[in-house]
Design a protein around this motif. Structure first.
Motif, PDB file in Angstrom:
ATOM      1  N   TYR A 139     -20.595 -28.411 -20.846  1.00  0.00           N
ATOM      2  CA  TYR A 139     -19.990 -28.962 -22.056  1.00  0.00           C
ATOM      3  C   TYR A 139     -19.880 -30.480 -21.974  1.00  0.00           C
ATOM      4  O   TYR A 139     -20.240 -31.200 -22.910  1.00  0.00           O
ATOM      5  CB  TYR A 139     -18.603 -28.355 -22.289  1.00  0.00           C
ATOM      6  N   ARG A 140     -19.389 -30.979 -20.817  1.00  0.00           N
ATOM      7  CA  ARG A 140     -19.222 -32.436 -20.681  1.00  0.00           C
ATOM      8  C   ARG A 140     -20.569 -33.149 -20.809  1.00  0.00           C
ATOM      9  O   ARG A 140     -20.670 -34.206 -21.432  1.00  0.00           O
ATOM     10  CB  ARG A 140     -18.572 -32.771 -19.341  1.00  0.00           C
ATOM     11  N   PHE A 177     -22.578 -44.619 -18.918  1.00  0.00           N
ATOM     12  CA  PHE A 177     -23.455 -43.647 -19.567  1.00  0.00           C
ATOM     13  C   PHE A 177     -24.314 -44.321 -20.636  1.00  0.00           C
ATOM     14  O   PHE A 177     -25.505 -44.056 -20.763  1.00  0.00           O
ATOM     15  CB  PHE A 177     -22.621 -42.523 -20.192  1.00  0.00           C
ATOM     16  N   GLU A 190     -15.583 -41.529 -16.572  1.00  0.00           N
ATOM     17  CA  GLU A 190     -16.073 -41.301 -17.934  1.00  0.00           C
ATOM     18  C   GLU A 190     -16.010 -39.810 -18.289  1.00  0.00           C
ATOM     19  O   GLU A 190     -15.618 -39.442 -19.392  1.00  0.00           O
ATOM     20  CB  GLU A 190     -17.504 -41.837 -18.083  1.00  0.00           C
ATOM     21  N   LEU A 191     -16.407 -38.991 -17.333  1.00  0.00           N
ATOM     22  CA  LEU A 191     -16.390 -37.538 -17.598  1.00  0.00           C
ATOM     23  C   LEU A 191     -14.973 -37.046 -17.866  1.00  0.00           C
ATOM     24  O   LEU A 191     -14.751 -36.186 -18.713  1.00  0.00           O
ATOM     25  CB  LEU A 191     -16.974 -36.765 -16.413  1.00  0.00           C
ATOM     26  N   LYS A 213     -12.710 -38.389 -19.373  1.00  0.00           N
ATOM     27  CA  LYS A 213     -12.243 -38.700 -20.736  1.00  0.00           C
ATOM     28  C   LYS A 213     -12.638 -37.614 -21.732  1.00  0.00           C
ATOM     29  O   LYS A 213     -12.116 -37.569 -22.838  1.00  0.00           O
ATOM     30  CB  LYS A 213     -12.869 -40.023 -21.196  1.00  0.00           C
ATOM     31  N   ILE A 214     -13.621 -36.789 -21.340  1.00  0.00           N
ATOM     32  CA  ILE A 214     -14.088 -35.762 -22.281  1.00  0.00           C
ATOM     33  C   ILE A 214     -13.172 -34.551 -22.188  1.00  0.00           C
ATOM     34  O   ILE A 214     -13.096 -33.896 -21.150  1.00  0.00           O
ATOM     35  CB  ILE A 214     -15.553 -35.370 -21.976  1.00  0.00           C
ATOM     36  N   GLU A 219     -17.950 -32.693 -30.682  1.00  0.00           N
ATOM     37  CA  GLU A 219     -17.572 -31.376 -30.177  1.00  0.00           C
ATOM     38  C   GLU A 219     -18.451 -30.269 -30.755  1.00  0.00           C
ATOM     39  O   GLU A 219     -18.920 -29.386 -30.031  1.00  0.00           O
ATOM     40  CB  GLU A 219     -16.103 -31.115 -30.518  1.00  0.00           C
ATOM     41  N   PHE A 221     -21.514 -33.146 -24.405  1.00  0.00           N
ATOM     42  CA  PHE A 221     -20.700 -34.086 -25.179  1.00  0.00           C
ATOM     43  C   PHE A 221     -21.129 -35.521 -24.911  1.00  0.00           C
ATOM     44  O   PHE A 221     -21.220 -36.341 -25.819  1.00  0.00           O
ATOM     45  CB  PHE A 221     -19.216 -33.903 -24.850  1.00  0.00           C
ATOM     46  N   ALA A 222     -21.390 -35.828 -23.635  1.00  0.00           N
ATOM     47  CA  ALA A 222     -21.808 -37.188 -23.277  1.00  0.00           C
ATOM     48  C   ALA A 222     -23.044 -37.576 -24.078  1.00  0.00           C
ATOM     49  O   ALA A 222     -23.140 -38.679 -24.606  1.00  0.00           O
ATOM     50  CB  ALA A 222     -22.089 -37.274 -21.784  1.00  0.00           C
ATOM     51  N   PHE A 268     -17.719 -45.109 -22.695  1.00  0.00           N
ATOM     52  CA  PHE A 268     -18.658 -44.651 -21.664  1.00  0.00           C
ATOM     53  C   PHE A 268     -19.679 -45.737 -21.321  1.00  0.00           C
ATOM     54  O   PHE A 268     -20.866 -45.574 -21.595  1.00  0.00           O
ATOM     55  CB  PHE A 268     -19.400 -43.394 -22.148  1.00  0.00           C
ATOM     56  N   LEU A 310     -15.048 -23.192 -26.139  1.00  0.00           N
ATOM     57  CA  LEU A 310     -16.124 -23.193 -25.141  1.00  0.00           C
ATOM     58  C   LEU A 310     -16.365 -21.778 -24.604  1.00  0.00           C
ATOM     59  O   LEU A 310     -17.502 -21.329 -24.509  1.00  0.00           O
ATOM     60  CB  LEU A 310     -15.779 -24.149 -23.995  1.00  0.00           C
TER      61      LEU A 310
END
Lengths: 433, 186
Positions: free
Chosen positions: B29-30, B108, A14-15, A17-18, B39, B33-34, B105, A25
């Motif tokens: 960041y991930r 999650f 899942e991670l 996919k981000i 973004e 975002f999750a 996800f 950033l």
């Protein structure tokens, strides 16, 4: 929906996919770091941190020490020097702390690289600590910009500090004193500390000495004030007073609707019922701002051990500029001054792509301040002051300053930290009644 | 995590601080975002969490666990954002989350049905791959408690995941209804 029973690989899948917008950033992190630094620097020293020694002596009106007390302390090894120091600083609060046995003698040493550092003693409270120490060395010790740190229970206490070092290089035996001013108070029960000094010698000799306070700290007393005072159409809100063994902190905020921007209060005195006076701290951290710059805390010599029945605060010479006239507008590239306040005969010269000089009438001889503050570019980007030097000569205040960027594009608006222009009036409020 | 780097950052070495953040910025960041699902909000979260890390760093007791500690600050930030947004736009937010995240996800999404403290435990364990000892230290819980809470949470999630499709709860039905209503209008 079916889930893979291997939770870890499912999570990692899942991670993955981000997608990461790497440039944006990086920028977010840089902006965050800058903001953090800025929020930290807003805990700025409102008055000059290290006033040149010569200047301090102008203010000194030596504290009277009774002969009985003087002879009593000279019986104790090392005490003479500490009393002498406190007298030199003209800090009656610290002197009173010593007279009331609040000075905590330690005498703990450490030898590193054939140099020995001894902590002679400390004066601690929840907001900070004064450390008296001695270094003995056969070689010379370089004193330029060595660093001091203080830890409580092995955790660094973020603090500002100031120290004396009359000479840059010394040999043999010499003594020094460092004042730590903590960003946040420590718990009153804190007993275990570590004092660290790093010298700027070839080996970067570092002393790190653990010590336990022989006696418990005395708690600070908090007085809620919540009183408004009006001077020249401006409202000053007095929030609270914190009386600790080392100093008194009085927190003030200025009304957002005020017609003037207020900078510093040059004359502030605490007086008790008998007319005894406690002045501001002359050398060291004399004022701090809270995080969003809405409150300022001024520091005074402490009345903690004198326990006056009544204490009044008298303020005068409040530096201020009318809003709308409280800035400089310059163009660094074209070396042009587009706006300067029409007060105190201010003359501004842009001397380089990021530097400028100011010359103005000193007005009061108590005006001795870093004068400039943060700038904003045309695109509203915040720019920090990189360095500023000031001097006073023949009734004129001269400033040389540099900003933290290579070149400014467009016009730049600069805020003031101080200005020798004053509100008309003075005020007195009751702190302890 | 490089303990010396953390120590240097703690005493306000700015280069060390920046290096420290940069080593975890992708994880931060991930995570953002999750939780936040877009973004813009995730970048804003990273910026704000950088400030919070700087402020709170002197309080960090175990430098070796700095990464998980920073993730904790991020998750707490994200939950605060939820609370705020829910107060303003409860339906819209629920719909958005339902539309964009469920398919991509699933694990999650299931975790998010748990209480906040359980969400953190599972996130550290499976997304950040932190050790049980590290999680126990960061959450100041006994090791045994961390183990049993993770175990029980997973049991619960297994059941939920098996029941989905047939036995939906009221919230999910509502969510479904508002989604199709929106689609109909579009």
């Amino acid at each position: 929906m079916s889930l893979n029973d291997n939770w870890t690989s499912q999570a990692q899948h899942e991670l993955d996919k981000i997608e990461i917008p790497q440039n944006a950033l990086n920028q977010a992190v840089m902006q965050g770091a800058r903001k953090a630094k800025q929020r930290r620097t807003t805990l700025r020293v409102a008055w000059p941190t290290l006033v040149a020694a010569a200047l301090i002596f102008l203010f000194v009106t030596s504290i009277r020490v009774s002969p009985a007390f003087a002879s009593a302390v000279s019986q104790l090894p090392g005490m003479e020097r500490i009393v002498e120091y406190v007298q030199g600083e003209d800090d009656r609060g610290l002197l009173s702390a010593i007279q009331n046995d609040y000075y905590q003698a330690l005498g703990i040493s450490q030898e590193v690289n054939y140099k020995t550092l001894t902590i002679d003693g400390v004066i601690p409270d929840e907001q900070g600590m004064v450390v008296f120490y001695t270094i003995e060395s056969a070689e010379g010790v370089e004193f330029r910009g060595e660093s001091h740190k203080i830890f409580a229970n092995e955790m660094n206490i973020p603090s500002s500090y100031n120290y004396n070092n009359p000479d840059a290089q010394k040999q043999g035996r010499f003594e020094d004193t460092v004042h730590f001013h903590y960003e946040n108070p420590v718990d009153v029960t804190t007993r275990n500390y570590t004092f660290e000094v790093q010298l700027k010698d070839a080996k970067e000799t570092t002393f790190s000495i653990d010590f336990e306070l022989p006696n418990p700290m005395k708690p600070s007393k908090v007085y809620t004030l919540n009183q408004d005072v009006e001077i020249d159409g401006n409202t000053l809100h007095f929030k609270e007073a914190i009386v600790s063994p080392r100093k008194i902190g009085i927190t003030i905020s200025y009304d957002a609707e005020n017609p003037d921007t207020i900078y510093n209060i040059e004359k502030m005195e605490l007086r008790d019922q008998k007319g005894e006076v406690w002045g501001t701290i002359q050398n060291g951290v004399t004022g701090t701002f809270n995080e969003d710059n809405t409150e300022i805390t001024y520091y005074y010599q402490s009345s903690y051990f004198d326990e006056p029945e009544q204490l009044n605060l008298f303020i005068d010479r409040v530096q201020a500029l009318p809003k709308g006239e409280d800035y400089l507008l310059v163009n660094f590239i074209e070396r042009k001054v587009l706006y300067a306040p029409p007060y105190a005969d201010l003359k501004v010269t842009v001397t380089g792509d990021n530097s400028l000089t100011l010359n103005m009438q000193q007005v009061n001889d108590s005006f001795s301040h870093g004068t400039l503050w943060t700038a904003h570019t045309e695109t509203q980007e915040k720019v920090f002051l990189a360095s500023e030097g000031f001097s006073t000569h023949n009734g004129r205040h001269h400033v040389e300053a540099q900003y933290e960027i290579d070149t400014f594009l467009g016009d730049t608006k600069i805020e003031f930290n101080a200005y020798p222009h004053y509100l008309d009036g003075s005020a007195e409020i009751q702190i302890i009644q | 995590m490089d303990a010396e780097l953390v120590e240097r950052a703690k005493i306000r070495d700015e280069v060390a601080f920046l290096t420290l953040i940069q080593t975890v910025q992708n994880d931060l960041y991930r995570t953002a975002f999750a939780f936040l699902q877009n973004e813009h909000d995730a970048l804003e979260a990273v910026q704000e969490v950088t400030v919070r890390v700087y402020q709170q760093l002197p309080k960090l007791r175990q430098p070796a666990y700095a990464k998980t500690w920073m993730i904790r600050i991020m998750i707490n930030y994200c939950h605060d954002q939820f609370k705020r947004k829910r107060q303003i736009l409860p339906l819209f937010n629920a719909v958005e989350r339902g539309q964009t995240s469920a398919a991509e996800f699933p694990f999650f999404e299931l975790i998010q049905t748990l209480p906040i403290d359980r969400q953190r435990l599972l996130y550290y364990r499976y997304y950040i791959q932190a050790s049980i000892e590290e999680i126990a230290a960061i959450e100041t819980l006994p090791i045994g408690t961390v183990k049993s809470r993770i175990h029980k949470s997973l049991e619960l999630l297994r059941k939920k995941s098996n029941n989905q499709g047939g036995d939906r709860d009221v919230f999910e039905r509502q969510l479904d209804f508002t989604s199709s209503a929106r689609t109909g209008q579009d």
